[in-house]
Design a protein around this motif. Structure first.
Motif, PDB file in Angstrom:
ATOM      1  N   GLY A  43       0.781  -1.280   0.026  1.00 10.25           N
ATOM      2  CA  GLY A  43      -0.070   0.068   0.036  1.00 10.25           C
ATOM      3  C   GLY A  43       0.866   1.266  -0.068  1.00 10.25           C
ATOM      4  O   GLY A  43       2.100   1.293   0.470  1.00 10.25           O
ATOM      5  N   CYS A  44       0.147   2.284  -0.405  1.00 10.74           N
ATOM      6  CA  CYS A  44       0.926   3.481  -0.583  1.00 10.74           C
ATOM      7  C   CYS A  44       1.339   4.078   1.058  1.00 10.74           C
ATOM      8  O   CYS A  44       2.477   4.594   1.266  1.00 10.74           O
ATOM      9  N   CYS A  45       0.770   3.846   2.063  1.00  8.33           N
ATOM     10  CA  CYS A  45       0.983   4.354   3.378  1.00  8.33           C
ATOM     11  C   CYS A  45       1.837   3.565   4.140  1.00  8.33           C
ATOM     12  O   CYS A  45       2.555   3.676   4.857  1.00  8.33           O
ATOM     13  N   ASP A  46       1.701   2.061   3.859  1.00  6.96           N
ATOM     14  CA  ASP A  46       2.340   1.015   4.403  1.00  6.96           C
ATOM     15  C   ASP A  46       3.351   0.236   3.908  1.00  6.96           C
ATOM     16  O   ASP A  46       3.616  -1.037   4.132  1.00  6.96           O
ATOM     17  N   GLY A  47       4.014   0.656   2.665  1.00  7.59           N
ATOM     18  CA  GLY A  47       4.619   0.127   2.080  1.00  7.59           C
ATOM     19  C   GLY A  47       6.029  -0.766   2.733  1.00  7.59           C
ATOM     20  O   GLY A  47       6.524  -1.629   1.998  1.00  7.59           O
ATOM     21  N   SER A  48       6.456  -0.131   3.790  1.00  8.09           N
ATOM     22  CA  SER A  48       7.535  -0.750   4.411  1.00  8.09           C
ATOM     23  C   SER A  48       7.141  -1.611   5.554  1.00  8.09           C
ATOM     24  O   SER A  48       7.806  -2.052   6.429  1.00  8.09           O
ATOM     25  N   SER A  49       5.688  -1.901   5.824  1.00  6.97           N
ATOM     26  CA  SER A  49       5.118  -2.523   6.959  1.00  6.97           C
ATOM     27  C   SER A  49       4.916  -3.779   6.451  1.00  6.97           C
ATOM     28  O   SER A  49       3.790  -4.234   5.926  1.00  6.97           O
ATOM     29  N   PRO A  50       5.328  -4.842   7.129  1.00 11.46           N
ATOM     30  CA  PRO A  50       4.986  -6.176   6.969  1.00 11.46           C
ATOM     31  C   PRO A  50       3.664  -6.482   7.974  1.00 11.46           C
ATOM     32  O   PRO A  50       3.768  -6.246   8.833  1.00 11.46           O
ATOM     33  N   MET A  51       2.545  -6.701   7.282  1.00 12.69           N
ATOM     34  CA  MET A  51       1.044  -7.117   7.969  1.00 12.69           C
ATOM     35  C   MET A  51       1.386  -8.507   8.677  1.00 12.69           C
ATOM     36  O   MET A  51       1.761  -9.419   7.927  1.00 12.69           O
ATOM     37  N   CYS A  52       0.727  -8.577   9.817  1.00  8.70           N
ATOM     38  CA  CYS A  52       0.985  -9.699  10.538  1.00  8.70           C
ATOM     39  C   CYS A  52      -0.485 -10.274  10.791  1.00  8.70           C
ATOM     40  O   CYS A  52      -1.199  -9.102  11.433  1.00  8.70           O
ATOM     41  N   TYR A  53      -0.917 -11.535  10.351  1.00  5.95           N
ATOM     42  CA  TYR A  53      -2.202 -12.008  10.352  1.00  5.95           C
ATOM     43  C   TYR A  53      -2.348 -13.295  11.103  1.00  5.95           C
ATOM     44  O   TYR A  53      -1.589 -14.081  10.687  1.00  5.95           O
ATOM     45  N   PRO A  54      -3.320 -13.607  11.592  1.00  2.00           N
ATOM     46  CA  PRO A  54      -3.718 -14.911  12.047  1.00  2.00           C
ATOM     47  C   PRO A  54      -3.535 -15.783  10.730  1.00  2.00           C
ATOM     48  O   PRO A  54      -4.214 -15.464   9.904  1.00  2.00           O
TER      49      PRO A  54
END
Length: 125
Positions: A43-54
């Motif tokens: 995403g444009c805002c979270d480009g360096s954020s690895p998203m953590c999901y169950p």
């Protein structure tokens, strides 16, 4: 919901690692939520954020690429983003702040962040 592996799993060549701080936060999250997975946000805002999901709550797409694992936790990235970053080693780290809205690091006053290191690239023959 499925956490099935992608048909592109052959690209799992250890292209991802984690700092000790990230492993501690990951262990906290797993203790609270059970097995998880990372998906590198594009995403444009979270480009360096690895998203953590169950693991059971995120559907891995047919075009997602498995970068590797951190312990038993798989790390995926979209195929298009992989093409842009394929010569890069990624390190998941932790910084102060709030995680992505749906990411399990949200609300912990620290969040995951992906740092990158460009790998040496051999010229085509």
């Amino acid at each position: 919901m499925s956490d099935k592996a992608s048909s592109r799993d052959t690209t799992s060549l250890g292209k991802v690692s984690a700092t000790p701080e990230a492993i501690r936060l990951l262990d906290e999250i797993i203790a609270d939520h059970g097995p998880v997975l990372f998906h590198q946000s594009g995403g444009c805002c979270d480009g360096s954020s690895p998203m953590c999901y169950p693991r059971g709550d995120f559907i891995v797409g047919d075009r997602d690429v498995l970068l590797g694992t951190i312990g038993d936790t798989p790390v995926y990235i979209s195929e298009s983003q992989y093409e842009a970053w394929k010569h890069t080693d990624l390190t998941i780290d932790v910084v102060a702040g709030r995680g992505g809205m749906f990411s399990l690091d949200n609300g912990r006053e620290k969040r995951f962040l992906t740092r990158s290191n460009v790998c040496a690239v051999a010229p085509d023959p």
